[in-house]
Design an enzyme around this catalytic site. Structure first.
Site, short mmCIF file in Angstrom:
data_model
loop_
_atom_site.label_atom_id
_atom_site.label_comp_id
_atom_site.label_asym_id
_atom_site.label_seq_id
_atom_site.Cartn_x
_atom_site.Cartn_y
_atom_site.Cartn_z
N ASP A 282 -5.16 1.84 8.74
CA ASP A 282 -4.76 1.63 9.95
C ASP A 282 -4.34 0.34 10.52
O ASP A 282 -5.21 -0.16 11.13
CB ASP A 282 -5.69 2.43 10.87
CG ASP A 282 -5.28 2.53 12.61
OD1 ASP A 282 -4.43 1.95 12.80
OD2 ASP A 282 -6.30 3.15 13.13
N ASP A 283 -3.11 0.29 10.37
CA ASP A 283 -2.42 -0.90 10.85
C ASP A 283 -2.74 -1.51 12.34
O ASP A 283 -2.90 -2.79 12.80
CB ASP A 283 -1.16 -1.26 10.89
CG ASP A 283 -0.54 -1.08 9.44
OD1 ASP A 283 -1.13 -1.63 8.51
OD2 ASP A 283 0.79 -0.62 9.09
N THR A 284 -3.30 -0.68 13.15
CA THR A 284 -3.34 -0.80 14.62
C THR A 284 -4.89 -1.35 14.81
O THR A 284 -5.26 -1.94 15.94
CB THR A 284 -2.97 0.11 15.40
OG1 THR A 284 -3.78 1.08 15.32
CG2 THR A 284 -1.28 0.59 15.02
N ARG B 238 0.77 -1.20 -0.08
CA ARG B 238 0.00 0.13 -0.03
C ARG B 238 0.74 1.26 0.02
O ARG B 238 0.51 2.34 -0.63
CB ARG B 238 -0.88 0.09 1.34
CG ARG B 238 -0.34 0.45 2.55
CD ARG B 238 -1.45 1.05 3.59
NE ARG B 238 -2.04 -0.08 4.18
CZ ARG B 238 -2.18 -0.44 5.24
NH1 ARG B 238 -1.13 0.09 6.18
NH2 ARG B 238 -2.87 -1.42 5.71
#
Length: 800
Positions: A487-489, A360
């Protein structure tokens, strides 16, 4: 409008004429770094010469060692010691590592692909220029050059001795850190023909270090050079002034070349140091021979400057704001080219041994570089499409040297989904941006293999990406979140597969609209209608299930409960869906304005827009990663600069020029005067800034390798200045502050040059009354394509 800035702070300033950021004190709050190289051999260098080098891949082709998060800070690096042979006094022209010596003068100039550090100590002026030649010869190895010039400005002759210091790394950087027994037994250095050669006996990879003049002596054993229980501030060899001529049979191998020279008053000495790596040892001698000639060194530096001139010349602007001009003309595109090369792989925060290049990330980095580096953007996009599987999803990351893909953070939780819901959609958006800019429709016909076998055209890869999202929808009909979205988290899928991303639904809508635009241009009307129908279907779902009364919900968790709604105690509102409801053309006018008003009221701060409010105050298993950060840090209510750019674009799309520019200025690095609080480099964007609930509100982290670079460039040039490519021509629709009288821009587009002059006599934020091209009025706001390679004047008059 903000007052015109002086482009300076307590520690430095921007030199517009030289296109360099000048650091006037060495003791910056954090190392202020620069990047060397053009995506092959290169590395990072700080304002005190700390940093390291690698060849193409910082994990598998490391050249120099660097100690992250260590004390002393920012060591080792590309060091030179100077020693007065009469007095025995020694110092570092780059300040580090002999920081106890107070230099009489110091200046570091970071430029495009090079760094020059100049200092003076007791009548001796020294300048070190570091850069990586473009290397257009197959006979030469990739390398970097350190050009040292030492001048005697005192009134007496000076007998000086110089010592270099470069700490070599085993080429496998992970083993260099983790397997000290093996790695330090197999690496050895020998000295041949005034060159240090560091290698192993089972692989031809050789690091070489030489200079353009005969040496007095050398050392390659770190322990001998430094001495027991000493450090780089007082190494034994430098303190005594006597090289030991060590040829390291094992252990910590270094590159120290010693030179002795006497300078009369006013006399200057130049020494060129050549550091490189190759798998073809036969290349070493020709490389040395080439750069032992002063004219070849000068030509190499001139070629580097010319290459950057071409890159930076794709778009130049003159606006009423000097900060904006400096960022858009020089430092923002420099940062964009760096992210194009290295994604998020290696920086002063990422060690270069773990994450590789993000799918990404690289797809988004292409958005800002398709106009200035189209060949490299095309190459990166082709690499990324090879990560896609037959079902349409993609690997999350890739190691550029091997092409090996992987699931990234998801691998830490093997029972969770091993895909991210947004990766494949960014490839769609990035690819169409490339084709829109270049007109390279043949790229869509290129056949590329899937990660799990078979191949297909890129156009079919695009379709597979859409099909994956359609096939992986949750209970509401929204895209499943997978391991996470952008948002990876935000890790909401805990096994049921029901967690959904409202934001990804909006991204999906944007991708569908882009595909519909392409299909229209190609005359595929049926396909265009299908894409718009799918977009309308998703739009209806989002507005039916995700509108919370004054803003859009962020997501739905595994139990089907909403995240980012007013009824929650924490995380009531999130930046992403408010901005993307506009970007994805999901919200109608009333909801778009209401969502953006809520964003502004609840999330905006003087240092940027917080990602969410209120943040989580303790661990929360429901969202997992987000709640691991303290309140106000990173995704947990911090100012995530990458996402701020989407609010800029959304405001501009709504015609809110003052607001879009306010958001742009809030995170503009050159506008920050509080260098101690801001801490990071004031000439490139950081990833995040501590938010209003954090004790260090305003403190920035993770500069350089961030999607903020590409998206701020897109926001400023394509939406605030309003100059953006279409399949049919160059669309010009500014959305600027009311106080601006206008601006001027020169834009290269498909071989022609557009000299764009925008006037704003009525002081409006948006609206175009008339456009003339070469003195002739055109209808609409799309300037037609030219194939003559000439310069065409475009006069744009804003108005109702």
């Amino acid at each position: 409008m903000p007052k015109r800035q002086t482009l300076s702070n307590r520690l430095g300033y921007y030199d517009a004429a030289a296109r360099e950021y000048v650091i006037t004190r060495p003791d910056t709050p954090t190392p202020w770094i620069n990047y060397l190289g053009a995506g092959g051999y290169g590395g990072i260098i700080s304002n005190t010469a700390g940093g390291f080098s690698f060849d193409r891949d910082p994990r598998n082709r490391r050249v120099m060692r660097y100690r992250y998060n260590a004390l002393p800070l920012d060591q080792p690096g590309r060091y030179v010691y100077l020693r007065d042979q009469t007095t025995g006094e020694f110092w570092s022209p780059t300040w580090q590592p002999v920081v106890a010596r107070q230099l009489d003068a110091y200046e570091c100039r970071h430029g495009a692909g090079y760094t020059r550090i100049t200092s003076a100590y007791r009548g001796i002026k020294a300048t070190l220029l570091y850069f990586v030649p473009l290397n257009d010869s197959a006979d030469c190895a990739p390398c970097e050059l350190w050009i040292m010039r030492v001048k005697n400005n005192s009134r007496r002759p000076r007998r000086l001795r110089s010592f270099t210091y470069a700490e070599f790394c085993f080429w496998d950087a992970l083993n260099d850190q983790n397997n000290l027994d093996w790695a330090q037994h197999i690496v050895h250095t020998r000295f041949e023909q005034d060159t240090l050669l560091t290698t192993t006996q089972f692989r031809p990879t050789t690091t070489f270090f030489a200079s353009n003049v005969r040496v007095t002596g050398f050392d390659s054993d770190r322990e001998t050079f430094v001495g027991a229980y000493r450090d780089l501030a007082n190494p034994t060899v430098v303190e005594t002034g006597k090289p030991r001529n060590t040829q390291a049979a094992r252990g910590n191998n270094i590159g120290s070349l010693c030179h002795t020279f006497t300078l009369k008053p006013g006399q200057e000495k130049e020494i060129v140091f050549i550091l490189g790596v190759t798998d073809e040892p036969s290349q070493i001698a020709p490389t040395r021979a080439r750069y032992q000639k002063s004219n070849q060194v000068q030509a190499a530096f001139a070629d580097l400057r010319a290459d950057w001139d071409r890159y930076l010349g794709s778009l130049t602007v003159t606006t009423p704001d000097a900060d904006t001009n400096a960022m858009l003309n020089v430092w923002n595109p420099i940062q964009c080219r760096t992210t194009l090369y290295w994604s998020r792989f290696v920086s002063a925060y990422e060690t270069g041994v773990g994450r590789g290049m993000g799918t990404r990330d690289s797809a988004q980095d292409a958005l800002a570089t398709v106009q200035s580096a189209p060949e490299r953007a095309r190459e990166n996009l082709a690499m990324l499409w090879r990560l896609q599987f037959n079902d349409g999803h993609t690997w999350h990351q890739v190691f550029p040297l091997t092409g090996e893909g992987g699931p990234g953070l998801a691998a830490e939780y093997p029972t969770d989904p091993q895909w991210f819901c947004d990766d494949h959609l960014w490839l769609v958006i990035g690819t169409l941006a490339y084709v829109r800019e270049t007109g390279d429709f043949a790229f869509l016909d290129q056949r590329i293999a899937y990660a799990d076998g078979a191949d297909d055209s890129i156009e079919r890869h695009l379709v597979r990406a859409i099909e994956f999202t359609r096939a992986h929808r949750g209970p509401h009909g929204l895209p499943r979140a997978g391991f996470s979205d952008w948002d990876d988290t935000l890790n909401l899928d805990h096994g049921s597969g029901k967690a959904e991303s409202v934001w990804c639904a909006m991204q999906f809508c944007r991708a569908l609209l882009d595909l519909a635009e392409l299909s229209d241009h190609l005359g595929k009307i049926g396909e265009a209608e299908t894409y718009r129908a799918l977009k309308n279907e998703m739009t209806e779902i989002v507005n039916r299930v995700a509108w919370d009364g004054a803003w859009y919900t962020r997501a739905f968790d595994d139990a089907g409960l909403p995240v980012g709604v007013a009824s929650e105690c924490e995380h009531q509102i999130n930046l992403l869906p408010q901005a993307w409801s506009v970007i994805g053309e999901v919200a109608d006018a009333a909801r778009a304005h209401q969502a953006m008003a809520s964003l502004h009221t609840r999330l905006n701060t003087p240092f940027g827009i917080a990602l969410m409010d209120p943040p989580y105050t303790r661990g929360n298993e429901r969202v997992r990663g987000t709640a691991t950060y303290p309140p106000g840090a990173k995704e947990n209510g911090g100012i995530f600069c990458h996402a701020n750019t989407w609010a800029m674009i959304a405001a501009a799309q709504l015609g809110l020029g003052d607001l879009a520019y306010q958001y742009y200025r809030q995170i503009l690095p050159l506008a920050r005067q509080d260098s101690e609080q801001y801490a990071v480099e004031p000439y490139v964007y950081p990833q995040n800034i501590c938010g209003p609930t954090h004790p260090d509100f305003g403190h920035a982290r993770n500069a350089w390798l961030t999607g903020t670079a590409a998206w701020t460039y897109v926001a400023a040039t394509q939406w605030i200045l309003g100059i953006r490519a279409t399949f049919n021509g160059l669309h010009i629709a500014p959305c600027i502050p009311q106080t601006w009288d206008g601006f001027r821009a020169t834009r290269q587009f498909r071989g022609a040059t557009y000299d764009i002059r925008v006037s704003n006599p009525d002081h409006l934020c948006a609206g175009v009354r008339a456009i003339q091209v070469d003195g002739n009025a055109i209808s609409g706001t799309v300037v037609p394509l030219f194939t003559d390679g000439a310069t065409h004047r475009v006069d744009v008059r804003m108005g109702q």
